[in-house]
Scaffold this active site. Structure first.
Site, PDB file in Angstrom:
ATOM      1  N   GLU A  42       0.658  -1.237  -0.029  1.00  0.00           N
ATOM      2  CA  GLU A  42       0.069   0.004   0.068  1.00  0.00           C
ATOM      3  C   GLU A  42       0.805   1.283  -0.163  1.00  0.00           C
ATOM      4  OE1 GLU A  42      -2.916   0.272   3.274  1.00  0.00           O
ATOM      5  OE2 GLU A  42      -2.834   2.385   3.240  1.00  0.00           O
ATOM      6  N   ARG A  46       0.721  10.146   1.124  1.00  0.00           N
ATOM      7  CA  ARG A  46       0.989  11.009   2.441  1.00  0.00           C
ATOM      8  C   ARG A  46       2.391  11.749   1.918  1.00  0.00           C
ATOM      9  NH1 ARG A  46       0.508   7.235   7.474  1.00  0.00           N
ATOM     10  NH2 ARG A  46      -1.584   6.117   6.835  1.00  0.00           N
ATOM     11  N   THR A  70      -4.426   5.805   2.379  1.00  0.00           N
ATOM     12  CA  THR A  70      -4.826   7.464   2.820  1.00  0.00           C
ATOM     13  C   THR A  70      -5.646   8.144   1.554  1.00  0.00           C
ATOM     14  OG1 THR A  70      -2.689   7.120   3.774  1.00  0.00           O
ATOM     15  CG2 THR A  70      -3.704   9.188   4.385  1.00  0.00           C
ATOM     16  N   LYS A 130     -10.770  -2.020   6.744  1.00  0.00           N
ATOM     17  CA  LYS A 130      -9.728  -1.667   7.291  1.00  0.00           C
ATOM     18  C   LYS A 130     -10.207  -1.501   8.886  1.00  0.00           C
ATOM     19  CE  LYS A 130      -6.487   2.394   7.409  1.00  0.00           C
ATOM     20  NZ  LYS A 130      -5.298   2.645   7.180  1.00  0.00           N
TER      21      LYS A 130
HETATM   22  C1  3PG Z   1      -2.198   3.516   8.465  1.00  0.00           C
HETATM   23  O1  3PG Z   1      -2.375   4.177   7.795  1.00  0.00           O
HETATM   24  O2  3PG Z   1      -2.766   2.310   8.153  1.00  0.00           O
HETATM   25  C2  3PG Z   1      -1.565   3.641   9.664  1.00  0.00           C
HETATM   26  O3  3PG Z   1      -0.971   4.900   9.901  1.00  0.00           O
HETATM   27  C3  3PG Z   1      -0.222   2.664  10.033  1.00  0.00           C
HETATM   28  O4  3PG Z   1      -0.219   2.689  11.376  1.00  0.00           O
HETATM   29  P1  3PG Z   1       1.268   2.312  12.028  1.00  0.00           P
HETATM   30  O5  3PG Z   1       2.115   3.466  11.446  1.00  0.00           O
HETATM   31  O6  3PG Z   1       0.951   2.611  13.370  1.00  0.00           O
HETATM   32  O7  3PG Z   1       1.712   0.978  11.667  1.00  0.00           O
END
Ligand code: 3PG
Length: 205
Positions: A42, A46, A70, A130
């Site tokens: 994925e 960002r 995102t 999710k």
């Molecule tokens: C996401 O977008 O799924 C999370 O920001 C990932 O979370 P983590 O950085 O705590 O693994």
């Protein structure tokens, strides 16, 4: 089996949530992950290079499954679909985005953290969501509690998961894979330490 679960057939049941610092690291990074058995990735919107990276990876590594993360609005959704994203991950649930992705038959996994959102997701025809942020939302206990009420719903938990907790999530019968940034730590990306990243992927179940 849903199309998203089919993507996971040839991969370990972990999905790196990647914030790519630059386009030049995209190929060596996914090659390191694939060498460790992780072939579903994925790329999150960002960082500035995310869209270019999705297009590059889709073109250069067709054997991998490259999704976009995102994704928060319709404009971003169209952009990642144009770039070739094979699945869409959103931090929350927006039924307009769900409908738009369903129209073009691209799997979409919206973030949920309440039974109300799960009802909306289920009623929109989704079979996988999710759970985000998984640890804050109740983690394994939440997922287990939801199983009785939403027996057909599958979860892709992310947020706060680590190498030491991922197996607890994978042990849940309704978890299809776990995700997170622990697979591609920012420091290792910065150092371009592909060996360490391959090793992290290889250690995953
Ligand atoms: C996401 O977008 O799924 C999370 O920001 C990932 O979370 P983590 O950085 O705590 O693994």
């Amino acid at each position: 089996m849903s199309p998203f679960q089919q993507f996971l057939q040839r991969s370990k049941k972990v999905v790196p949530v990647i914030a790519l610092p630059s386009l030049e690291v995209a190929l060596p990074l996914v090659d390191a992950l694939a060498a460790g058995g992780v072939t579903v990735v994925e790329i999150t919107l960002r960082t500035d290079c995310a869209l270019d990276a999705i297009a590059l990876l889709t073109r250069e590594r067709p054997q991998l499954v490259v999704g976009a993360g995102t994704v928060k609005n319709a404009q971003q959704l169209q952009a990642v679909l144009s770039a070739g994203a094979r699945f869409i991950v959103c931090p929350g649930l927006d039924l307009r985005l769900v409908e738009a992705a369903q129209k073009v038959s691209v799997p979409i996994l919206p973030g949920i953290m309440t039974p109300t959102e799960l009802m909306q997701a289920e009623n929109a025809g989704l079979d996988t969501v999710k759970l985000f942020p998984a640890t804050l939302a109740g983690g394994v206990e939440f997922i287990t509690a939801m199983q009785a009420v939403f027996p057909a719903m599958k979860f892709f938990p992310t947020g706060g998961i680590s190498e030491t907790t991922l197996q607890d999530f994978l042990n849940c019968g309704n978890v299809v894979c776990v995700g997170g940034s622990w697979l591609t730590p920012a420091k290792l990306l910065q150092q371009q330490d592909w060996i360490k990243i391959r090793e992290i992927a290889a250690r995953c179940p």
